[in-house]
Scaffold this active site. Structure first.
Site, short mmCIF file in Angstrom:
data_model
loop_
_atom_site.label_atom_id
_atom_site.label_comp_id
_atom_site.label_asym_id
_atom_site.label_seq_id
_atom_site.Cartn_x
_atom_site.Cartn_y
_atom_site.Cartn_z
N ARG A 57 0.82 -1.21 0.00
CA ARG A 57 0.00 0.00 0.00
C ARG A 57 0.86 1.26 0.00
O ARG A 57 0.46 2.30 -0.54
CB ARG A 57 -0.94 0.00 1.21
CG ARG A 57 -2.17 -0.86 0.98
CD ARG A 57 -3.10 -0.85 2.17
NE ARG A 57 -4.41 -1.37 1.80
CZ ARG A 57 -5.36 -1.65 2.68
NH1 ARG A 57 -5.16 -1.46 3.97
NH2 ARG A 57 -6.52 -2.10 2.28
N GLY A 72 -5.62 -5.94 2.39
CA GLY A 72 -4.30 -5.88 3.02
C GLY A 72 -3.64 -7.24 3.15
O GLY A 72 -2.49 -7.44 2.73
N GLY A 117 -12.11 -4.04 2.06
CA GLY A 117 -13.55 -3.84 2.18
C GLY A 117 -14.08 -2.94 1.06
O GLY A 117 -15.16 -3.19 0.51
#
Ligand code: 3PG
Ligand code: MG
Length: 392
Positions: free
Chosen positions: A36, A346, A369
């Site tokens: 990320r 993640g 999500g």
């Protein structure tokens, strides 16, 4: 989707506040998967190149709101990011009180979830954040499904707002992939709790052809099928819901497969001894930590036969090598599959890194999500807020 984009704005000398999703896994104060952070680099570098004073916002984990805690500090992220950017990243603890940042500098504000009112999207808090910048850039696709003060709220009040390049690209790629997908479409949803993914599971069922559940979610489905799950992580209060979903899948001519075999241990630790058992032979002192080889082979075949595979969430505790085989089998099957594959979340990104299969996945999303809610067809609140500002 119409909203202003970062590259349409003059950033020179401006305080540019970028909402990132730096919610990355940590172990002993170090970042263990920086996917990320790497995904955010092009946006940050572009802002710096354009002469901005860069202010970064992110949450990390789910701390108690209103309380600082070392465990959820972004300090390890600041350090890691500084290495990736090859320049200092200053961590600002009491940033809501105001701080100085010059063009060419990068300030990372401490975990937004330490602030009271973040998750309840308090207007006062969002307004304070808005006063700290000239331009607010929403680039946290992974958090775009949260209507929080630092995602949706601040967009309503900041002087100028726009979408960052990462958010724009994520939305573009996912829309492209999900418009008329190749069938059958298989979705794998792992994770610890049915409760947090109940509505997602339910609405996915009507959109996809096959659904595999993994992790703690699968344990609740195993229990719902009448098997003893011993000490496994599961949600007894949701057994009825799981049974309803299994029934729904049958009605639609499909199934939510229940693992035939599982890998168990008597403790949750990386050195725990792993045992393969048929699903109906789990002992009362054991916990299920992975799927067994028969189940892994079945899921791999389903992946081979799919036209589109969407992967969100591991099927076992892949961080421990004794319980990694199931998730590895899924990853390997996706790597060699000709299906169009999209992976997000993640833990999923960490698994992709660990098993080194990134090149075999058609599109890797930074969202977990958010990615699922997008696949579900929901409007992401932060995106809706950007669109609303564009219309004014
Ligand atoms: C994620 O990891 O899915 C995002 O960062 C959102 O985190 P949250 O589920 O704690 O809101
Ligand atoms: Mg592939």
């Amino acid at each position: 989707m119409s909203f202003l984009r970062m590259d349409e704005l003059d950033l020179t000398g401006k305080r540019v506040m970028i909402r990132e999703d730096f919610n990355v896994p940590l172990e002993a104060g170090r970042v263990t998967s920086d996917a990320r952070l790497r995904a955010a680099l092009p946006t940050i570098k572009l802002a710096l190149d354009r002469g901005a004073a860069v202010i970064l916002l992110s949450h990390l984990g789910r701390p108690v709101e209103g309380e600082y805690s070392n465990e959820f500090s972004l300090a390890p992220v600041a350090e890691h990011l500084s290495g990736l950017l090859k320049r200092p990243v200053k961590l600002e603890k009491n940033w809501l009180d105001g701080f100085d940042v010059q063009a060419g500098e990068v300030v990372l504000c401490e975990n937004v979830r330490f602030n009271k009112g973040e998750k309840s999207n308090e207007e006062d808090l969002a307004r304070i954040m808005a006063t700290l910048c000239d331009i607010f850039v929403m680039d946290a696709f992974g958090t775009a499904h949260r209507a929080h003060a630092s995602t949706e709220g601040v967009i309503r009040f900041a002087p100028r707002v726009c979408a960052g390049p990462l958010l724009s690209r994520e939305l573009f790629e996912l829309e492209k992939a999900l418009t008329d997908p190749e069938r059958p479409m298989l979705v794998i949803v792992g994770g610890s709790k049915v409760s947090t993914k109940l509505t997602v599971l339910e609405s996915l069922m009507s959109r996809v052809d096959e659904l595999i559940v993994g992790g703690g979610i699968a344990n609740t489905f195993i229990a719902a099928s009448g098997y003893d799950v011993g000490k496994s992580l599961y949600e007894p209060s949701l057994i009825h819901e799981a049974q309803r979903l299994i029934g729904m899948a049958h009605k639609e001519g499909g199934e939510i497969p229940i693992p035939k075999d599982v890998v168990v241990a008597t403790s949750f630790s990386k050195d725990a001894k792993a045992q393969v058992r048929p699903v109906d032979e789990v002992h009362s002192d054991e916990m299920i930590l992975d799927i067994g080889p028969l189940t892994a082979a079945k899921y791999a075949t389903m992946i081979q036969n799919a036209g589109t595979v969407i992967w969100n969430g591991p099927v076992g505790v892949f961080e421990f090598k004794n319980f990694a085989a199931g998730t590895r089998a899924i990853a390997d099957a996706i790597e060699i599959s000709h299906a169009f594959s999209i992976a997000g979340g993640g833990d999923t990104l960490a698994a992709i890194d660990q098993f080194n299969i990134a090149d075999g996945v058609s599109y890797i999303s930074t969202g977990g999500g958010a990615f699922l809610e997008y696949v579900e067809g929901k409007k992401l609140p932060a995106v809706a807020a950007l669109e609303a500002r564009y219309k004014i």
